[in-house]
Design an enzyme around this catalytic site. Structure first.
Site, short mmCIF file in Angstrom:
data_model
loop_
_atom_site.label_atom_id
_atom_site.label_comp_id
_atom_site.label_asym_id
_atom_site.label_seq_id
_atom_site.Cartn_x
_atom_site.Cartn_y
_atom_site.Cartn_z
N TYR A 17 0.82 -1.21 0.00
CA TYR A 17 0.00 0.00 0.00
C TYR A 17 0.85 1.27 0.00
O TYR A 17 0.33 2.37 -0.07
CB TYR A 17 -0.96 0.02 1.19
CG TYR A 17 -0.26 0.04 2.53
CD1 TYR A 17 0.05 1.24 3.16
CD2 TYR A 17 0.09 -1.14 3.17
CE1 TYR A 17 0.70 1.27 4.38
CE2 TYR A 17 0.72 -1.12 4.38
CZ TYR A 17 1.03 0.08 4.99
OH TYR A 17 1.67 0.11 6.19
N GLU A 92 10.82 -3.75 6.46
CA GLU A 92 9.65 -3.09 7.02
C GLU A 92 9.59 -3.10 8.55
O GLU A 92 8.84 -2.34 9.13
CB GLU A 92 8.37 -3.72 6.46
CG GLU A 92 8.25 -3.62 4.95
CD GLU A 92 8.14 -2.19 4.45
OE1 GLU A 92 7.59 -1.33 5.17
OE2 GLU A 92 8.62 -1.93 3.33
#
Length: 113
Positions: A17, A92
């Protein structure tokens, strides 16, 4: 936390996203537009790794409750599953702000079989 042992022999779908949409950094078999229902993209995460400094953290994208988020679903071959998860965790989860989870997403196009 993803329980990888029960899924090791299956392809991995990764929902992107943010920056993973244009720079995934891993090999994939398929790239499909997708929707995640129940969460929306928002500048809701403070970071000194990707923006700002420890004294003045900057805002980066995260997922917040409610709404819907459009993104990209990448299908990774089962053989590359462990390597891809290792890469994504290193990229991440530099800090513990993101929670690794499995969610159902809706593909906006049919995935190849």
């Amino acid at each position: 936390m993803i329980k990888t042992a029960e899924h090791d022999n299956k392809d991995l779908w990764v929902f992107a996203y943010g920056s993973l949409m244009w720079r995934p950094g891993f090999s994939y078999r398929e790239r499909v537009p997708a929707r995640l229902i129940g969460l929306h993209r928002a500048l809701c995460v403070f970071s000194f790794v990707h923006r700002g400094t420890p004294e003045r953290p900057g805002l980066v994208l995260g997922l917040d409750r409610g709404g819907m988020c459009r993104g990209i679903a990448y299908r990774v071959a089962a053989a590359a599953r462990a390597e891809t998860l290792h890469y994504l965790r290193a990229r991440e989860q530099v800090t513990t702000v993101y929670v690794e989870t499995m969610r159902q997403v809706e593909l906006e196009e049919h995935a190849r079989k």
